[in-house]
Design a protein around this motif. Structure first.
Motif, PDB file in Angstrom:
ATOM      1  N   ASN A  62     -30.687 -18.081 -77.804  1.00 14.11           N
ATOM      2  CA  ASN A  62     -29.990 -17.829 -76.535  1.00 14.11           C
ATOM      3  C   ASN A  62     -30.750 -18.439 -75.360  1.00 14.11           C
ATOM      4  O   ASN A  62     -30.145 -18.997 -74.433  1.00 14.11           O
ATOM      5  CB  ASN A  62     -29.815 -16.331 -76.323  1.00 14.11           C
ATOM      6  CG  ASN A  62     -28.810 -15.717 -77.279  1.00 14.11           C
ATOM      7  OD1 ASN A  62     -27.900 -16.413 -77.759  1.00 14.11           O
ATOM      8  ND2 ASN A  62     -28.953 -14.440 -77.575  1.00 14.11           N
ATOM      9  N   MET A  63     -32.078 -18.323 -75.388  1.00 14.56           N
ATOM     10  CA  MET A  63     -32.869 -18.935 -74.322  1.00 14.56           C
ATOM     11  C   MET A  63     -32.697 -20.450 -74.317  1.00 14.56           C
ATOM     12  O   MET A  63     -32.524 -21.070 -73.258  1.00 14.56           O
ATOM     13  CB  MET A  63     -34.354 -18.572 -74.503  1.00 14.56           C
ATOM     14  CG  MET A  63     -34.684 -17.122 -74.207  1.00 14.56           C
ATOM     15  SD  MET A  63     -36.373 -16.699 -74.688  1.00 14.56           S
ATOM     16  CE  MET A  63     -37.297 -17.963 -73.828  1.00 14.56           C
ATOM     17  N   LYS A  64     -32.717 -21.066 -75.500  1.00 18.33           N
ATOM     18  CA  LYS A  64     -32.569 -22.522 -75.595  1.00 18.33           C
ATOM     19  C   LYS A  64     -31.192 -22.964 -75.134  1.00 18.33           C
ATOM     20  O   LYS A  64     -31.039 -24.017 -74.493  1.00 18.33           O
ATOM     21  CB  LYS A  64     -32.815 -22.955 -77.040  1.00 18.33           C
ATOM     22  CG  LYS A  64     -32.826 -24.453 -77.248  1.00 18.33           C
ATOM     23  CD  LYS A  64     -33.159 -24.791 -78.687  1.00 18.33           C
ATOM     24  CE  LYS A  64     -33.178 -26.308 -78.906  1.00 18.33           C
ATOM     25  NZ  LYS A  64     -33.501 -26.631 -80.328  1.00 18.33           N
ATOM     26  N   LYS A  65     -30.172 -22.172 -75.437  1.00 18.83           N
ATOM     27  CA  LYS A  65     -28.804 -22.511 -75.067  1.00 18.83           C
ATOM     28  C   LYS A  65     -28.635 -22.577 -73.552  1.00 18.83           C
ATOM     29  O   LYS A  65     -27.893 -23.411 -73.027  1.00 18.83           O
ATOM     30  CB  LYS A  65     -27.849 -21.480 -75.664  1.00 18.83           C
ATOM     31  CG  LYS A  65     -26.374 -21.775 -75.449  1.00 18.83           C
ATOM     32  CD  LYS A  65     -25.505 -20.629 -75.940  1.00 18.83           C
ATOM     33  CE  LYS A  65     -25.729 -20.377 -77.412  1.00 18.83           C
ATOM     34  NZ  LYS A  65     -24.826 -19.288 -77.915  1.00 18.83           N
ATOM     35  N   TYR A  66     -29.291 -21.689 -72.840  1.00 16.36           N
ATOM     36  CA  TYR A  66     -29.140 -21.632 -71.380  1.00 16.36           C
ATOM     37  C   TYR A  66     -30.304 -22.294 -70.638  1.00 16.36           C
ATOM     38  O   TYR A  66     -30.490 -22.067 -69.433  1.00 16.36           O
ATOM     39  CB  TYR A  66     -29.005 -20.181 -70.923  1.00 16.36           C
ATOM     40  CG  TYR A  66     -27.749 -19.523 -71.431  1.00 16.36           C
ATOM     41  CD1 TYR A  66     -26.512 -19.806 -70.857  1.00 16.36           C
ATOM     42  CD2 TYR A  66     -27.791 -18.642 -72.507  1.00 16.36           C
ATOM     43  CE1 TYR A  66     -25.352 -19.207 -71.326  1.00 16.36           C
ATOM     44  CE2 TYR A  66     -26.639 -18.042 -72.988  1.00 16.36           C
ATOM     45  CZ  TYR A  66     -25.427 -18.336 -72.392  1.00 16.36           C
ATOM     46  OH  TYR A  66     -24.270 -17.755 -72.864  1.00 16.36           O
ATOM     47  N   GLY A  67     -31.101 -23.083 -71.337  1.00 19.55           N
ATOM     48  CA  GLY A  67     -32.160 -23.837 -70.680  1.00 19.55           C
ATOM     49  C   GLY A  67     -33.390 -23.041 -70.338  1.00 19.55           C
ATOM     50  O   GLY A  67     -34.149 -23.430 -69.440  1.00 19.55           O
ATOM     51  N   GLY A  68     -33.623 -21.937 -71.046  1.00 20.01           N
ATOM     52  CA  GLY A  68     -34.798 -21.121 -70.771  1.00 20.01           C
ATOM     53  C   GLY A  68     -35.927 -21.423 -71.732  1.00 20.01           C
ATOM     54  O   GLY A  68     -35.706 -21.839 -72.872  1.00 20.01           O
ATOM     55  N   PHE A  69     -37.146 -21.217 -71.278  1.00 22.90           N
ATOM     56  CA  PHE A  69     -38.316 -21.440 -72.126  1.00 22.90           C
ATOM     57  C   PHE A  69     -39.469 -20.576 -71.619  1.00 22.90           C
ATOM     58  O   PHE A  69     -39.519 -20.178 -70.447  1.00 22.90           O
ATOM     59  CB  PHE A  69     -38.727 -22.914 -72.114  1.00 22.90           C
ATOM     60  CG  PHE A  69     -39.139 -23.431 -70.758  1.00 22.90           C
ATOM     61  CD1 PHE A  69     -40.474 -23.424 -70.374  1.00 22.90           C
ATOM     62  CD2 PHE A  69     -38.190 -23.896 -69.850  1.00 22.90           C
ATOM     63  CE1 PHE A  69     -40.857 -23.885 -69.131  1.00 22.90           C
ATOM     64  CE2 PHE A  69     -38.573 -24.358 -68.601  1.00 22.90           C
ATOM     65  CZ  PHE A  69     -39.901 -24.356 -68.238  1.00 22.90           C
ATOM     66  N   ILE A  70     -40.377 -20.280 -72.546  1.00 22.46           N
ATOM     67  CA  ILE A  70     -41.600 -19.562 -72.196  1.00 22.46           C
ATOM     68  C   ILE A  70     -42.658 -20.592 -71.827  1.00 22.46           C
ATOM     69  O   ILE A  70     -42.899 -21.530 -72.599  1.00 22.46           O
ATOM     70  CB  ILE A  70     -42.075 -18.707 -73.382  1.00 22.46           C
ATOM     71  CG1 ILE A  70     -41.012 -17.670 -73.751  1.00 22.46           C
ATOM     72  CG2 ILE A  70     -43.397 -18.013 -73.072  1.00 22.46           C
ATOM     73  CD1 ILE A  70     -41.343 -16.861 -74.988  1.00 22.46           C
ATOM     74  N   PRO A  71     -43.277 -20.485 -70.648  1.00 23.68           N
ATOM     75  CA  PRO A  71     -44.280 -21.484 -70.235  1.00 23.68           C
ATOM     76  C   PRO A  71     -45.381 -21.653 -71.284  1.00 23.68           C
ATOM     77  O   PRO A  71     -45.996 -20.685 -71.735  1.00 23.68           O
ATOM     78  CB  PRO A  71     -44.836 -20.893 -68.929  1.00 23.68           C
ATOM     79  CG  PRO A  71     -43.733 -20.044 -68.400  1.00 23.68           C
ATOM     80  CD  PRO A  71     -43.044 -19.475 -69.605  1.00 23.68           C
ATOM     81  N   GLY A  72     -45.584 -22.892 -71.700  1.00 24.85           N
ATOM     82  CA  GLY A  72     -46.605 -23.203 -72.682  1.00 24.85           C
ATOM     83  C   GLY A  72     -46.131 -23.129 -74.115  1.00 24.85           C
ATOM     84  O   GLY A  72     -46.898 -23.448 -75.036  1.00 24.85           O
ATOM     85  N   ARG A 132     -42.976 -24.249 -76.823  1.00 28.29           N
ATOM     86  CA  ARG A 132     -41.805 -25.086 -77.009  1.00 28.29           C
ATOM     87  C   ARG A 132     -40.594 -24.234 -77.359  1.00 28.29           C
ATOM     88  O   ARG A 132     -40.706 -23.184 -77.982  1.00 28.29           O
ATOM     89  CB  ARG A 132     -42.041 -26.103 -78.126  1.00 28.29           C
ATOM     90  CG  ARG A 132     -43.096 -27.153 -77.797  1.00 28.29           C
ATOM     91  CD  ARG A 132     -43.296 -28.088 -78.963  1.00 28.29           C
ATOM     92  NE  ARG A 132     -42.048 -28.775 -79.308  1.00 28.29           N
ATOM     93  CZ  ARG A 132     -41.902 -29.561 -80.366  1.00 28.29           C
ATOM     94  NH1 ARG A 132     -42.928 -29.744 -81.196  1.00 28.29           N
ATOM     95  NH2 ARG A 132     -40.755 -30.141 -80.602  1.00 28.29           N
ATOM     96  N   ALA A 133     -39.415 -24.699 -76.939  1.00 32.08           N
ATOM     97  CA  ALA A 133     -38.178 -23.968 -77.211  1.00 32.08           C
ATOM     98  C   ALA A 133     -37.830 -24.074 -78.689  1.00 32.08           C
ATOM     99  O   ALA A 133     -38.254 -24.992 -79.394  1.00 32.08           O
ATOM    100  CB  ALA A 133     -37.043 -24.527 -76.352  1.00 32.08           C
ATOM    101  N   GLY A 134     -37.036 -23.092 -79.162  1.00 35.41           N
ATOM    102  CA  GLY A 134     -36.597 -23.105 -80.550  1.00 35.41           C
ATOM    103  C   GLY A 134     -37.487 -22.265 -81.447  1.00 35.41           C
ATOM    104  O   GLY A 134     -37.847 -21.126 -81.113  1.00 35.41           O
TER     105      GLY A 134
END
Length: 437
Positions: free
Chosen positions: A346-356, A358-360
């Motif tokens: 869900n985070m990857k779908k809406y362009g969200g990421f945790i700093p440091g 990688r998404a997915g």
């Protein structure tokens, strides 16, 4: 908290909701004192006075019913069938794809799952009501009472069916009252009724500790229990509010001429992510061997071992088993209620990421790592809180439903905090002055 309640009573619509909730609570408490037909009420009171009504196999269910179970009233089963049905449906949602699809449909799917929960509640009420009537007829409900077998004078089929139907109807009524509070009152109705059921047993439990005490007429033990209770309330509030906040950054996106995203938020992971569920699971699972041994005939070796090791709350094997089961169910429930892969997708779908990070997949692995790290102290905390009644057995000669321990204190504090938060949020909505004054 008192200020919030005072302000709520000064607000007309909130005052109506609070008075409506209090009215439902009064009706619920009255129902817990109305005996079902076919019961000899005098013999029931004789058995309760002769033995400690809070001890024994049915102690947990009796606590959730506000003491109505051993009184064999129309609300004897209380909200326990609904709690069990809700937990079962929540677990089946992970296993059955159809229920998982309904959960993702939003409000319409939630309404269908709620309806399934009601049906399952009635089925469980029939099953538990039949078991309660059977134990009352045989005298097993009050072991050691001379008139235990005379609680149900008429043991005909018609009277038995009437008793089961009455208790099932009482459970349906309790479920309806809880939904009324949710729709027209303050807070979650089932949680409020659970809160009231447990709080209703506090005065008798505290006074029982005072009467059984030896120091200064029992007042030393009474004061010590109050101090321990206040300390535990503070500890539970501290841990229940504790959370690990995972920062999440959303990248900016241009859609047409407008810019979206670019905001930062966080994922709150509570230290006690599982709540009260592991304690209920562990208690229920430990009741099964004792229940099987209670209804088994003869004196076989396995029955004797269970009666000696798994029915006494102060036995070392019981304590270790109870603690291990709580820790296990804490990890089990967190694993099925929080899906790191789904959150990462869900985070990857809406362009969200945790700093440091990688998404997915790396995000899912990081969330799973953090969740496991914070679940350890949460599960150990639950186990230690649940063992407080066992310590009370040794220190104060108390019963297993020690008023400030285990399940009771977790529910009391949790429901109280949630209700106060809802009152404060509704007060803010009604008193918000806006940006322009």
């Amino acid at each position: 908290m008192l200020t919030a309640f005072a302000r709520a009573f000064k607000t007309p619509d909130l005052r109506k909701k609070l008075l409506f909730t209090l009215g439902i609570i009064v009706i619920y408490r009255l129902g817990t004192h109305v005996p079902i037909p076919g019961i000899d009420y005098k013999n029931v009171q004789t058995c309760i006075d002769a033995a400690n009504a809070n001890q024994g196999l049915f102690g947990l269910v009796n606590m959730f019913s506000g003491g109505a179970l051993l009184q064999i009233t129309i609300f004897a089963l209380g909200i326990m069938p609904y709690i069990t049905a809700s937990i079962i449906l929540q677990l089946l949602t992970v296993v059955i794809p159809r229920l998982e699809a309904l959960k993702k449909e939003g409000q319409a799917g939630t309404a269908k799952i709620t309806q399934y929960t009601r049906y399952l509640t009635i089925a469980l009420a029939i099953l538990q009501g039949t078991g309660l009537v059977a134990t009352a007829r045989t005298g097993t409900l009050f072991q050691g009472c001379p008139v235990a077998s005379e609680i149900v004078p008429d043991q005909s089929i018609f009277v038995t069916i009437t008793m089961v139907i009455t208790m099932t109807a009482g459970t349906a009524t309790v479920m309806w009252l809880g939904e009324l509070i949710t729709d027209r009152g303050i807070g979650n109705g089932m949680s409020i009724l659970m809160f009231i059921s447990i709080a209703a047993t506090f005065p008798a439990a505290l006074w029982g500790i005072k009467k059984s005490g030896d120091l200064a007429g029992g007042w030393i033990e009474f004061g010590t229990v109050i101090l321990v209770g206040l300390f535990m309330v503070g500890l539970v509030v501290f841990v229940e509010q504790a959370q690990r906040r995972i920062p999440v950054q959303y990248a900016k996106r241009m859609i047409g001429r407008r810019s979206y995203g670019g905001t930062s938020t966080y994922i709150p992971l509570k230290v006690n992510q599982a709540g009260i569920i592991p304690v209920i699971f562990a208690s229920s699972l430990l009741y099964i061997p004792a229940l099987v041994a209670q209804f088994a005939g003869g004196q076989s070796g396995w029955k004797t071992w269970i009666e000696q090791n798994l029915t006494k709350g102060d036995h070392p094997i019981y304590i270790v088993t109870y603690f291990v089961l709580i820790v296990f169910f804490a990890f089990f429930y967190v694993a099925i209620s929080f899906n790191p892969e789904e959150v990462a997708d869900n985070m990857k779908k809406y362009g969200g990421f945790i700093p440091g990070i990688r998404a997915g997949r790396p995000t899912a692995e990081y969330l799973s790592y953090v969740l496991n790290r914070i679940t350890w102290p949460g599960s150990l905390y639950l186990g230690l809180i649940a063992l407080v009644p066992t310590m009370a057995l040794v220190g104060f000669q108390a019963n297993q439903n020690f008023p400030f321990g285990g399940t009771s204190i977790l529910i009391i504090v949790g429901v109280g905090l949630e209700t106060v938060k809802q009152i404060e949020s509704q007060l803010q909505q009604r008193n918000y002055e806006g940006f322009l004054r």
